[in-house]
Design a protein around this motif. Structure first.
Motif, PDB file in Angstrom:
ATOM      1  N   GLY A   1       0.759  -1.236   0.000  1.00 44.74           N
ATOM      2  CA  GLY A   1       0.000   0.000   0.000  1.00 44.74           C
ATOM      3  C   GLY A   1       0.795   1.294   0.000  1.00 44.74           C
ATOM      4  N   SER A   2       0.125   2.341   0.474  1.00 46.06           N
ATOM      5  CA  SER A   2       0.651   3.701   0.348  1.00 46.06           C
ATOM      6  C   SER A   2       1.948   3.931   1.123  1.00 46.06           C
ATOM      7  CB  SER A   2      -0.407   4.721   0.771  1.00 46.06           C
ATOM      8  OG  SER A   2      -0.770   4.519   2.121  1.00 46.06           O
ATOM      9  N   ALA A   3       2.122   3.272   2.261  1.00 47.44           N
ATOM     10  CA  ALA A   3       3.374   3.435   3.006  1.00 47.44           C
ATOM     11  C   ALA A   3       4.559   2.960   2.174  1.00 47.44           C
ATOM     12  CB  ALA A   3       3.312   2.684   4.336  1.00 47.44           C
ATOM     13  N   MET A   4       4.406   1.831   1.488  1.00 46.93           N
ATOM     14  CA  MET A   4       5.489   1.331   0.633  1.00 46.93           C
ATOM     15  C   MET A   4       5.632   2.218  -0.599  1.00 46.93           C
ATOM     16  SD  MET A   4       7.951  -0.856   0.305  1.00 46.93           S
ATOM     17  CE  MET A   4       7.638  -2.216   1.422  1.00 46.93           C
ATOM     18  N   ALA A   5       4.540   2.733  -1.126  1.00 39.66           N
ATOM     19  CA  ALA A   5       4.606   3.625  -2.293  1.00 39.66           C
ATOM     20  C   ALA A   5       5.478   4.835  -1.980  1.00 39.66           C
ATOM     21  CB  ALA A   5       3.209   4.059  -2.707  1.00 39.66           C
ATOM     22  N   ARG A   6       5.352   5.399  -0.774  1.00 43.11           N
ATOM     23  CA  ARG A   6       6.180   6.548  -0.389  1.00 43.11           C
ATOM     24  C   ARG A   6       7.652   6.166  -0.320  1.00 43.11           C
ATOM     25  NH1 ARG A   6       1.613   7.362   2.728  1.00 43.11           N
ATOM     26  NH2 ARG A   6       2.514   6.360   4.574  1.00 43.11           N
ATOM     27  N   VAL A   7       7.945   4.980   0.173  1.00 45.33           N
ATOM     28  CA  VAL A   7       9.332   4.527   0.296  1.00 45.33           C
ATOM     29  C   VAL A   7       9.963   4.331  -1.080  1.00 45.33           C
ATOM     30  CG1 VAL A   7      10.833   2.630   1.043  1.00 45.33           C
ATOM     31  CG2 VAL A   7       9.020   3.457   2.554  1.00 45.33           C
ATOM     32  N   VAL A   8       9.289   3.593  -1.948  1.00 44.31           N
ATOM     33  CA  VAL A   8       9.906   3.250  -3.231  1.00 44.31           C
ATOM     34  C   VAL A   8       9.886   4.401  -4.231  1.00 44.31           C
ATOM     35  CG1 VAL A   8       9.498   0.779  -2.933  1.00 44.31           C
ATOM     36  CG2 VAL A   8       7.836   2.150  -4.197  1.00 44.31           C
ATOM     37  N   ALA A   9       9.071   5.421  -3.974  1.00 48.90           N
ATOM     38  CA  ALA A   9       9.034   6.574  -4.884  1.00 48.90           C
ATOM     39  C   ALA A   9      10.374   7.289  -4.915  1.00 48.90           C
ATOM     40  CB  ALA A   9       7.931   7.535  -4.478  1.00 48.90           C
ATOM     41  N   ASN A  10      11.064   7.347  -3.779  1.00 50.52           N
ATOM     42  CA  ASN A  10      12.337   8.067  -3.709  1.00 50.52           C
ATOM     43  C   ASN A  10      13.489   7.221  -3.191  1.00 50.52           C
ATOM     44  OD1 ASN A  10      11.352  10.698  -4.543  1.00 50.52           O
ATOM     45  ND2 ASN A  10      10.173  10.626  -2.650  1.00 50.52           N
ATOM     46  N   GLY A  11      13.220   5.965  -2.938  1.00 44.76           N
ATOM     47  CA  GLY A  11      14.252   5.081  -2.412  1.00 44.76           C
ATOM     48  C   GLY A  11      15.050   4.426  -3.521  1.00 44.76           C
ATOM     49  N   SER A  12      15.841   3.450  -3.125  1.00 45.45           N
ATOM     50  CA  SER A  12      16.702   2.738  -4.069  1.00 45.45           C
ATOM     51  C   SER A  12      16.539   1.237  -3.885  1.00 45.45           C
ATOM     52  CB  SER A  12      18.170   3.078  -3.813  1.00 45.45           C
ATOM     53  OG  SER A  12      18.399   4.444  -3.945  1.00 45.45           O
ATOM     54  N   PHE A  13      16.935   0.508  -4.912  1.00 42.18           N
ATOM     55  CA  PHE A  13      16.976  -0.943  -4.863  1.00 42.18           C
ATOM     56  C   PHE A  13      18.423  -1.363  -5.063  1.00 42.18           C
ATOM     57  CE2 PHE A  13      12.654   0.016  -5.849  1.00 42.18           C
ATOM     58  CZ  PHE A  13      11.904  -0.985  -5.268  1.00 42.18           C
ATOM     59  N   LEU A  14      18.906  -2.194  -4.174  1.00 35.40           N
ATOM     60  CA  LEU A  14      20.244  -2.747  -4.290  1.00 35.40           C
ATOM     61  C   LEU A  14      20.070  -4.178  -4.779  1.00 35.40           C
ATOM     62  CD1 LEU A  14      23.142  -1.804  -3.576  1.00 35.40           C
ATOM     63  CD2 LEU A  14      22.860  -2.962  -1.399  1.00 35.40           C
ATOM     64  N   VAL A  15      20.426  -4.429  -6.028  1.00 35.00           N
ATOM     65  CA  VAL A  15      20.223  -5.738  -6.656  1.00 35.00           C
ATOM     66  C   VAL A  15      21.563  -6.461  -6.720  1.00 35.00           C
ATOM     67  CG1 VAL A  15      19.437  -6.959  -8.718  1.00 35.00           C
ATOM     68  CG2 VAL A  15      18.297  -4.832  -8.019  1.00 35.00           C
ATOM     69  N   ASP A  16      21.668  -7.527  -5.958  1.00 32.02           N
ATOM     70  CA  ASP A  16      22.914  -8.288  -5.875  1.00 32.02           C
ATOM     71  C   ASP A  16      24.117  -7.372  -5.652  1.00 32.02           C
ATOM     72  OD1 ASP A  16      21.584 -10.711  -6.152  1.00 32.02           O
ATOM     73  OD2 ASP A  16      21.832 -10.766  -8.320  1.00 32.02           O
ATOM     74  N   GLY A  17      23.922  -6.380  -4.759  1.00 32.84           N
ATOM     75  CA  GLY A  17      25.014  -5.502  -4.359  1.00 32.84           C
ATOM     76  C   GLY A  17      25.210  -4.258  -5.204  1.00 32.84           C
ATOM     77  N   VAL A  18      24.385  -4.040  -6.216  1.00 30.69           N
ATOM     78  CA  VAL A  18      24.529  -2.890  -7.109  1.00 30.69           C
ATOM     79  C   VAL A  18      23.256  -2.048  -7.050  1.00 30.69           C
ATOM     80  CG1 VAL A  18      24.906  -2.149  -9.505  1.00 30.69           C
ATOM     81  CG2 VAL A  18      26.042  -4.204  -8.634  1.00 30.69           C
ATOM     82  N   VAL A  19      23.407  -0.735  -6.827  1.00 28.51           N
ATOM     83  CA  VAL A  19      22.248   0.155  -6.772  1.00 28.51           C
ATOM     84  C   VAL A  19      21.604   0.230  -8.152  1.00 28.51           C
ATOM     85  CG1 VAL A  19      21.478   2.529  -6.401  1.00 28.51           C
ATOM     86  CG2 VAL A  19      23.185   1.530  -4.891  1.00 28.51           C
ATOM     87  N   ARG A  20      20.296   0.016  -8.170  1.00 30.23           N
ATOM     88  CA  ARG A  20      19.518   0.074  -9.405  1.00 30.23           C
ATOM     89  C   ARG A  20      18.312   0.981  -9.177  1.00 30.23           C
ATOM     90  NH1 ARG A  20      23.192  -1.709 -12.771  1.00 30.23           N
ATOM     91  NH2 ARG A  20      23.734  -3.884 -12.470  1.00 30.23           N
ATOM     92  N   ARG A  21      18.219   2.056  -9.940  1.00 28.23           N
ATOM     93  CA  ARG A  21      17.055   2.941  -9.860  1.00 28.23           C
ATOM     94  C   ARG A  21      16.214   2.846 -11.130  1.00 28.23           C
ATOM     95  NH1 ARG A  21      21.089   6.022  -7.255  1.00 28.23           N
ATOM     96  NH2 ARG A  21      20.606   6.285  -5.071  1.00 28.23           N
ATOM     97  N   ASP A  22      16.803   2.311 -12.184  1.00 22.21           N
ATOM     98  CA  ASP A  22      16.118   2.160 -13.465  1.00 22.21           C
ATOM     99  C   ASP A  22      15.130   1.008 -13.368  1.00 22.21           C
ATOM    100  OD1 ASP A  22      15.312   1.820 -16.089  1.00 22.21           O
ATOM    101  OD2 ASP A  22      17.313   1.444 -16.872  1.00 22.21           O
ATOM    102  N   GLY A  23      13.868   1.292 -13.635  1.00 20.50           N
ATOM    103  CA  GLY A  23      12.824   0.282 -13.543  1.00 20.50           C
ATOM    104  C   GLY A  23      13.002  -0.891 -14.477  1.00 20.50           C
ATOM    105  N   SER A  24      13.772  -0.712 -15.549  1.00 23.73           N
ATOM    106  CA  SER A  24      13.960  -1.809 -16.505  1.00 23.73           C
ATOM    107  C   SER A  24      15.124  -2.727 -16.128  1.00 23.73           C
ATOM    108  CB  SER A  24      14.180  -1.249 -17.911  1.00 23.73           C
ATOM    109  OG  SER A  24      15.397  -0.526 -17.970  1.00 23.73           O
ATOM    110  N   ALA A  25      15.834  -2.411 -15.037  1.00 20.06           N
ATOM    111  CA  ALA A  25      16.956  -3.252 -14.610  1.00 20.06           C
ATOM    112  C   ALA A  25      16.446  -4.623 -14.170  1.00 20.06           C
ATOM    113  CB  ALA A  25      17.714  -2.582 -13.467  1.00 20.06           C
ATOM    114  N   ALA A  26      17.151  -5.654 -14.570  1.00 19.36           N
ATOM    115  CA  ALA A  26      16.768  -7.025 -14.225  1.00 19.36           C
ATOM    116  C   ALA A  26      16.977  -7.280 -12.738  1.00 19.36           C
ATOM    117  CB  ALA A  26      17.590  -8.012 -15.039  1.00 19.36           C
ATOM    118  N   LEU A  27      16.106  -8.086 -12.166  1.00 17.66           N
ATOM    119  CA  LEU A  27      16.263  -8.496 -10.772  1.00 17.66           C
ATOM    120  C   LEU A  27      17.317  -9.584 -10.669  1.00 17.66           C
ATOM    121  CD1 LEU A  27      12.643  -8.742  -9.320  1.00 17.66           C
ATOM    122  CD2 LEU A  27      14.319  -6.924  -9.035  1.00 17.66           C
TER     123      LEU A  27
END
Length: 83
Positions: free
Chosen positions: A44-70
């Motif tokens: 829900g909305s609490a997670m939406a706020r987090v991921v709107a401006n947060g980052s994803f670290l995929v196997d140790g590499v920061v990925r902000r591009d939505g098309s980056a593979a998991l």
């Protein structure tokens, strides 16, 4: 990849209610953007706020591009304040 381990930190953990979970690849999606959408649908909305401006670290590499593979490990990081 059959499973994705997702770890949540700080506000992301609060939004998810857990610090870590393992999702089937079909649940997580194939890209960072798909995972982002699924986490918002799930938490829900609490997670939406987090991921709107947060980052994803995929196997140790920061990925902000939505098309980056998991990868097999994804850390969901909220935005951090400097100081």
């Amino acid at each position: 990849m059959a499973e994705v381990t997702v770890r949540y930190f700080a506000a992301a953990a609060e939004a998810a209610g857990v610090e870590q979970e393992t999702l089937a690849a079909s649940e997580a999606g194939a890209t960072v953007g798909e995972l982002r959408e699924r986490l918002v649908q799930r938490y829900g909305s609490a997670m939406a706020r987090v991921v709107a401006n947060g980052s994803f670290l995929v196997d140790g590499v920061v990925r902000r591009d939505g098309s980056a593979a998991l990868g097999s490990n994804v850390d969901v990081l909220p935005p951090f304040a400097g100081g």
